[in-house]
Motif scaffolding. Structure first.
Motif, short mmCIF file in Angstrom:
data_model
loop_
_atom_site.label_atom_id
_atom_site.label_comp_id
_atom_site.label_asym_id
_atom_site.label_seq_id
_atom_site.Cartn_x
_atom_site.Cartn_y
_atom_site.Cartn_z
N ASP A 297 0.77 -1.13 -0.07
CA ASP A 297 -0.12 -0.02 0.07
C ASP A 297 0.72 1.24 0.05
OD1 ASP A 297 -2.15 -1.53 0.03
OD2 ASP A 297 -2.62 -1.40 2.02
N ALA A 298 2.32 1.20 0.32
CA ALA A 298 2.84 2.37 0.30
C ALA A 298 4.28 2.15 -0.43
CB ALA A 298 3.34 2.43 1.92
N VAL A 299 4.46 0.99 -1.35
CA VAL A 299 5.75 1.21 -2.31
C VAL A 299 5.09 0.98 -3.56
CG1 VAL A 299 7.72 0.00 -2.55
CG2 VAL A 299 7.08 0.40 -0.44
N GLN A 300 5.48 1.79 -4.51
CA GLN A 300 5.14 1.51 -5.87
C GLN A 300 6.23 1.41 -7.00
OE1 GLN A 300 3.97 4.81 -8.49
NE2 GLN A 300 1.90 3.73 -8.88
N LEU A 301 6.17 0.67 -7.83
CA LEU A 301 7.06 0.54 -8.95
C LEU A 301 6.47 1.12 -10.29
CD1 LEU A 301 8.76 -3.20 -8.74
CD2 LEU A 301 9.99 -1.02 -7.95
N ALA A 302 7.41 2.21 -10.95
CA ALA A 302 6.82 2.48 -12.11
C ALA A 302 8.10 2.62 -13.21
CB ALA A 302 6.30 3.88 -11.88
N GLY A 303 7.92 2.55 -14.59
CA GLY A 303 8.80 2.82 -15.39
C GLY A 303 8.28 2.66 -16.97
N ASN A 304 9.15 2.96 -17.82
CA ASN A 304 8.68 2.87 -19.17
C ASN A 304 9.91 2.57 -20.20
OD1 ASN A 304 10.40 5.38 -20.05
ND2 ASN A 304 8.88 6.46 -18.62
N GLY A 305 9.60 2.28 -21.36
CA GLY A 305 10.68 1.90 -22.46
C GLY A 305 9.87 2.48 -23.57
N GLN A 423 11.72 3.75 -11.69
CA GLN A 423 11.63 4.28 -10.47
C GLN A 423 11.02 3.54 -9.50
OE1 GLN A 423 9.85 8.31 -11.06
NE2 GLN A 423 8.05 7.62 -10.21
N ILE A 424 11.07 3.79 -8.06
CA ILE A 424 10.29 3.18 -6.88
C ILE A 424 9.90 4.54 -6.04
CG2 ILE A 424 12.65 2.73 -5.59
CD1 ILE A 424 11.05 0.28 -4.44
N THR A 425 8.70 4.33 -5.60
CA THR A 425 8.17 5.20 -4.83
C THR A 425 8.06 4.76 -3.10
OG1 THR A 425 7.60 6.66 -6.50
CG2 THR A 425 6.54 7.08 -4.34
N PHE A 426 8.33 5.45 -2.29
CA PHE A 426 8.08 4.84 -1.09
C PHE A 426 7.03 6.00 -0.25
CE2 PHE A 426 12.04 2.84 -1.80
CZ PHE A 426 11.90 1.43 -1.49
N GLN A 427 5.93 5.55 0.19
CA GLN A 427 5.28 6.49 0.96
C GLN A 427 5.03 6.06 2.49
OE1 GLN A 427 2.38 8.95 -2.01
NE2 GLN A 427 1.66 6.94 -1.59
N GLN A 428 5.94 6.22 3.22
CA GLN A 428 5.96 5.77 4.38
C GLN A 428 6.27 6.89 5.53
OE1 GLN A 428 9.09 2.93 3.54
NE2 GLN A 428 7.54 1.16 3.60
#
Length: 504
Positions: A297-305, A423-428
């Motif tokens: 619920d607090a960690v997301q992976l995102a990316g593109n090519g 990228q990785i996002t932490f919402q903690q």
């Protein structure tokens, strides 16, 4: 801002056809208005991940949606930016409505090769500036395919190299953010016509979107037609924790941008052009794949090519800049094997040679041929300066009616670019405070093949140039190159209070 108002019970009962007695008054019958604050969320990196509320972004950000662009009824994206966003101007140095120089706070994003560029443009998280010269082809980015834009002010290392004055981030449409069908047709003076058709939809899991747009016009000046075809499509997938979007953008444009005309010519006919043609043709294929996935619920992976290939061909007919001495008189005999009226280079070496022989430049027109050059008529030393073509033949003409008084500047560019970002996002919470930490990497590779040449030719009475097949090797250029960039980035936003955010 959304507004909700309570409605008197009597009106509801009347509309429903029930007697007023069935509605009980709870003592709150008087009108009340509840205002809910609109929360704009901005992606602070090129990758469209979680984002931050707009008032927590440490930059001046201006935003717009597809609805805003539609209401403005503009021809292209730069027209909307110019009319509706602050600190923005455009100019038509290329003399075509789809080839403007976009200026933001004094920095430029332009299709003109060689112009200093200082703005980064991203489409679906992918750098849109060309590998060669950081140019931006606005004609290949149709406004009808755009869902939202964010314009960031100021230098920002999160958006990569050369982001000196700001960055423009563009998100395109898909079947989830732009469902429905639409057809738009309009026209105007000088043969302008635009047709745009789109269709999008989803079933909750899979979605599609397609847009086809065609622009054409004759132009308000003679021999100034333009034609642009853009085709955009996307396929999307959604689940509870993940998203995936594949997009394809194709562009095929032929744009005419004839240069300025002398005032004397415009007095005769405001529609006349001085020389022609001046055509730029672009052919582009652009593919992106982007996705997100929530690990928790607090960690997301995102990316593109992405992969992009653009071919550009330009053909520009101009008056000649070489030294033509036909007005001074014949310099060589017709039977000498040397042109009667040869052409010479317009450079310091040639005029220094003339000066050494007592022949000075014209004071009013220093690039023109001095009349005294006839003193060197038949000279072998003078013949050494005559231009030669690609086959080693002397360039010139024997009859004044066959004067070589024009040139064609011809260039071709093929550019390929590919790469990706993750990228990785932490919402903690950090120290008991709300915190967002983003870390990522980016890789971009660009391949460039460029060549240009100058063709010496004639200017017709219509002031259009002909084709001769006579080229000047000294003015030809060619290069092949590659660029590679690796980068890492992070951004941390810590909420010290409800109204104060500390960003690193």
């Amino acid at each position: 801002m959304f507004k909700f108002s309570s409605v008197p019970c009597l009106i509801l009962t009347f509309m429903a056809g029930f007697p007023p007695a069935v509605c009980a008054d709870d003592g709150n019958a008087k009108d009340k208005e509840v205002e809910l604050e609109t929360l704009d969320v901005i992606s602070v990196t090129p990758v469209h991940g979680v984002g931050l509320p707009k008032d927590k972004v440490p930059a001046y950000v201006q935003s717009a949606t597809s609805e805003d662009i539609d209401r403005a009824e503009v021809l292209d994206l730069t027209s909307y930016l110019n009319r509706n966003l602050g600190s923005v101007t455009i100019n038509a140095a290329q003399n075509n409505p789809l080839q403007p120089d976009f200026n933001f706070r004094g920095f430029t994003a332009s299709p003109l090769l060689g112009l200093p560029q200082g703005l980064s443009v991203y489409v679906n998280g992918v750098r849109y500036n060309d590998p060669f010269g950081d140019t931006v082809n606005w004609d290949l980015l149709p406004e009808s395919a755009i869902q939202s834009i964010n314009l960031f002010g100021g230098a920002n290392p999160l958006f990569g190299l050369n982001t000196l004055g700001g960055a423009l981030s563009v998100q395109t449409k898909n079947g989830f953010n732009a469902p429905g069908h639409q057809l738009e047709v309009y026209g105007g003076a000088f043969g302008r016509n635009v047709i745009s058709a789109e269709s999008g939809g989803n079933d909750g899991t899979l979605g599609y979107f397609v847009n086809i747009r065609h622009f054409g016009e004759d132009g308000f000046r003679n021999v100034s037609p333009s034609d642009a075809l853009n085709v955009y499509g996307s396929l999307s997938w959604r689940s509870e924790n993940s998203t995936l979007d594949f997009t394809a953008l194709y562009g095929d444009t032929q744009l005419t941008g004839n240069g300025p005309s002398p005032v004397e010519l415009l007095r005769q006919n405001r529609n006349d052009v001085f020389t022609s043609p001046d055509i730029t043709e672009n052919d582009s294929k652009f593919f992106t794949l982007e996705g997100t996935h929530w690990l928790t619920d607090a960690v997301q992976l995102a990316g593109n090519g992405f992969y992009r290939k653009t071919k550009t061909h330009s053909f520009n007919g101009d008056a000649s800049n070489f030294v033509n001495c036909s007005e001074a008189g014949e310099l060589y005999d017709a039977n000498s094997g040397v042109p009667v009226f040869p052409l010479f280079p317009n450079n310091d070496e040639f005029f220094s040679f003339l000066a050494d022989n007592g022949i000075s430049r014209e004071s009013d027109n220093p690039g023109e041929c001095p009349d005294e050059i006839t003193d060197l008529a038949g000279s072998n030393d003078l013949a050494n300066f005559i231009l030669r073509d690609q086959n080693g033949n002397l360039i010139g003409f024997d009859e004044e009616d066959d004067a070589l008084n024009a040139i064609n500047n011809i260039s071709n560019r093929t550019q390929e670019s590919f790469g990706g970002t993750g990228q990785i996002t932490f919402q903690q919470k950090l120290f008991g405070l709300d915190n967002q930490f983003i870390a990522g990497f980016s890789y971009n590779r660009g391949l460039v093949d460029f060549n240009s040449q100058v063709e010496i030719t004639q200017l017709l009475p219509s002031r259009a140039t002909t084709r001769s097949g006579v080229f000047v090797p000294e003015d030809a250029t060619g290069l092949k190159g590659a660029t590679t960039s690796w980068s890492g980035f992070f951004n941390n936003a810590l909420d010290l209070t409800e109204s104060v955010t500390f960003t690193v």
